[in-house]
Design a protein around this motif. Structure first.
Motif, PDB file in Angstrom:
ATOM      1  N   PRO A 117      67.771  12.614  33.538  1.00 41.15           N
ATOM      2  CA  PRO A 117      68.917  12.962  34.387  1.00 41.15           C
ATOM      3  C   PRO A 117      68.893  12.283  35.764  1.00 41.15           C
ATOM      4  O   PRO A 117      69.954  12.043  36.343  1.00 41.15           O
ATOM      5  N   VAL A 118      67.725  11.952  36.268  1.00 43.54           N
ATOM      6  CA  VAL A 118      67.630  11.245  37.549  1.00 43.54           C
ATOM      7  C   VAL A 118      68.256   9.859  37.413  1.00 43.54           C
ATOM      8  O   VAL A 118      69.023   9.420  38.279  1.00 43.54           O
ATOM      9  N   TYR A 119      67.949   9.168  36.319  1.00 44.53           N
ATOM     10  CA  TYR A 119      68.437   7.801  36.109  1.00 44.53           C
ATOM     11  C   TYR A 119      69.960   7.736  35.993  1.00 44.53           C
ATOM     12  O   TYR A 119      70.544   6.699  36.273  1.00 44.53           O
ATOM     13  N   GLU A 120      70.584   8.837  35.579  1.00 45.35           N
ATOM     14  CA  GLU A 120      72.043   8.856  35.470  1.00 45.35           C
ATOM     15  C   GLU A 120      72.711   8.662  36.831  1.00 45.35           C
ATOM     16  O   GLU A 120      73.861   8.231  36.889  1.00 45.35           O
ATOM     17  N   TRP A 121      72.002   8.956  37.908  1.00 40.97           N
ATOM     18  CA  TRP A 121      72.552   8.855  39.263  1.00 40.97           C
ATOM     19  C   TRP A 121      72.144   7.570  39.957  1.00 40.97           C
ATOM     20  O   TRP A 121      72.442   7.372  41.138  1.00 40.97           O
ATOM     21  N   LEU A 122      71.455   6.679  39.248  1.00 40.84           N
ATOM     22  CA  LEU A 122      70.936   5.456  39.855  1.00 40.84           C
ATOM     23  C   LEU A 122      71.431   4.216  39.133  1.00 40.84           C
ATOM     24  O   LEU A 122      71.744   4.253  37.940  1.00 40.84           O
ATOM     25  N   THR A 123      71.456   3.114  39.858  1.00 48.63           N
ATOM     26  CA  THR A 123      71.665   1.791  39.296  1.00 48.63           C
ATOM     27  C   THR A 123      70.670   0.871  39.998  1.00 48.63           C
ATOM     28  O   THR A 123      70.049   1.266  40.987  1.00 48.63           O
ATOM     29  N   ASP A 168      68.939  17.238  43.231  1.00 50.81           N
ATOM     30  CA  ASP A 168      68.734  18.333  42.276  1.00 50.81           C
ATOM     31  C   ASP A 168      68.047  17.835  41.005  1.00 50.81           C
ATOM     32  O   ASP A 168      67.110  18.462  40.500  1.00 50.81           O
ATOM     33  N   ALA A 169      68.511  16.703  40.482  1.00 44.47           N
ATOM     34  CA  ALA A 169      67.905  16.137  39.268  1.00 44.47           C
ATOM     35  C   ALA A 169      66.442  15.757  39.524  1.00 44.47           C
ATOM     36  O   ALA A 169      65.576  15.997  38.673  1.00 44.47           O
ATOM     37  N   SER A 170      66.166  15.200  40.688  1.00 45.18           N
ATOM     38  CA  SER A 170      64.784  14.825  41.032  1.00 45.18           C
ATOM     39  C   SER A 170      63.890  16.056  41.112  1.00 45.18           C
ATOM     40  O   SER A 170      62.754  16.046  40.630  1.00 45.18           O
ATOM     41  N   ASN A 171      64.393  17.107  41.731  1.00 41.57           N
ATOM     42  CA  ASN A 171      63.601  18.334  41.858  1.00 41.57           C
ATOM     43  C   ASN A 171      63.371  19.026  40.519  1.00 41.57           C
ATOM     44  O   ASN A 171      62.412  19.776  40.365  1.00 41.57           O
ATOM     45  N   ASP A 172      64.245  18.782  39.554  1.00 48.77           N
ATOM     46  CA  ASP A 172      64.111  19.400  38.233  1.00 48.77           C
ATOM     47  C   ASP A 172      63.158  18.654  37.305  1.00 48.77           C
ATOM     48  O   ASP A 172      62.955  19.084  36.174  1.00 48.77           O
ATOM     49  N   THR A 173      62.576  17.558  37.761  1.00 48.90           N
ATOM     50  CA  THR A 173      61.701  16.784  36.869  1.00 48.90           C
ATOM     51  C   THR A 173      60.340  17.447  36.715  1.00 48.90           C
ATOM     52  O   THR A 173      59.859  18.156  37.598  1.00 48.90           O
ATOM     53  N   ASN A 174      59.741  17.169  35.572  1.00 45.47           N
ATOM     54  CA  ASN A 174      58.363  17.552  35.288  1.00 45.47           C
ATOM     55  C   ASN A 174      57.665  16.219  35.017  1.00 45.47           C
ATOM     56  O   ASN A 174      57.931  15.580  33.999  1.00 45.47           O
ATOM     57  N   LEU A 175      56.813  15.794  35.926  1.00 46.47           N
ATOM     58  CA  LEU A 175      56.243  14.452  35.837  1.00 46.47           C
ATOM     59  C   LEU A 175      55.396  14.222  34.586  1.00 46.47           C
ATOM     60  O   LEU A 175      55.128  13.079  34.226  1.00 46.47           O
ATOM     61  N   SER A 176      55.016  15.289  33.887  1.00 49.07           N
ATOM     62  CA  SER A 176      54.261  15.107  32.647  1.00 49.07           C
ATOM     63  C   SER A 176      55.186  15.004  31.430  1.00 49.07           C
ATOM     64  O   SER A 176      54.714  14.808  30.313  1.00 49.07           O
ATOM     65  N   ASP A 177      56.484  15.135  31.648  1.00 50.03           N
ATOM     66  CA  ASP A 177      57.472  15.035  30.569  1.00 50.03           C
ATOM     67  C   ASP A 177      58.487  13.947  30.910  1.00 50.03           C
ATOM     68  O   ASP A 177      59.443  14.202  31.641  1.00 50.03           O
ATOM     69  N   PRO A 178      58.285  12.737  30.396  1.00 51.64           N
ATOM     70  CA  PRO A 178      59.188  11.627  30.736  1.00 51.64           C
ATOM     71  C   PRO A 178      60.661  11.888  30.442  1.00 51.64           C
ATOM     72  O   PRO A 178      61.525  11.376  31.145  1.00 51.64           O
ATOM     73  N   THR A 179      60.964  12.718  29.443  1.00 52.55           N
ATOM     74  CA  THR A 179      62.373  12.971  29.139  1.00 52.55           C
ATOM     75  C   THR A 179      63.048  13.805  30.229  1.00 52.55           C
ATOM     76  O   THR A 179      64.272  13.765  30.369  1.00 52.55           O
TER      77      THR A 179
END
Length: 181
Positions: free
Chosen positions: A77-83, A62-73
């Motif tokens: 939320p994607v990084y919160e689910w990764l290590t 869900d976090a990945s699908n909500d990204t806008n690749l032209s807006d780094p911020t």
């Protein structure tokens, strides 16, 4: 009263006082040893661990699908689910997309969440990710997706304990050899 008798009497009183103090100290409750908390298992069963892993992967998708690749911020939320190493790979990919002005259309989905193992805090599962609706386009509107991309991708995901609502993060997200979707 002589000096010697006064000294003996004072010494006796001092000794009695110290003895009384020692007896009071002996009657005082002993301090309780401080216990160090022991780490308990994060999940009480394999089923509970796999349920949390699937919830984690759903939140990550869900976090990945909500990204806008032209807006780094929007990617935070994607990084919160990764290590690491998954987080490092993701940061590298998103940096390339941003630098090359790549945009995404469509969303990825997944199915067939298949538990593989839960051992020593490491949870492994396999998923089939459907990217058939996803396109990556450059600044000129041309697709940069390889023509031979597989629309349903078999992935093996490793989850470890992390600071998220599910208590898990994704450590690894790689193509699963020998697993077909």
């Amino acid at each position: 009263m002589t000096l010697a008798s006064r000294s003996a009497r004072a010494l006796g009183a001092l000794s009695a006082g110290l003895l009384s103090l020692g007896m009071l100290a002996a009657c005082a409750p002993q301090p309780q040893p401080t216990s160090t908390p022991t780490k308990t298992a994060l999940f009480s069963s394999d089923a509970e661990a796999f349920k949390a892993a699937e919830e984690t992967y759903r939140a990550y998708t869900d976090a990945s699908n909500d990204t806008n690749l032209s807006d780094p911020t929007s990617i935070d939320p994607v990084y919160e689910w990764l290590t690491n190493p998954a987080e490092a790979a993701s940061r590298k990919n998103y940096s390339v997309y941003y630098a090359e002005k790549i945009s995404r259309t469509g969303e990825s989905t997944y199915d067939h969440f298949t538990p593989v193992a839960f051992k020593n805090g490491l949870i492994t599962a396999r998923v089939c990710v459907d990217v058939s609706a996803v396109d990556l386009v450059d600044a000129d509107g041309q697709s940069v997706v390889p023509t031979d991309r597989v629309d349903r991708q078999p992935l093996e995901i490793e989850f470890v304990e992390g600071d998220t609502p599910t208590s898990l993060v994704i450590r690894s997200n790689i193509v699963a050899e020998g697993f077909k979707c």
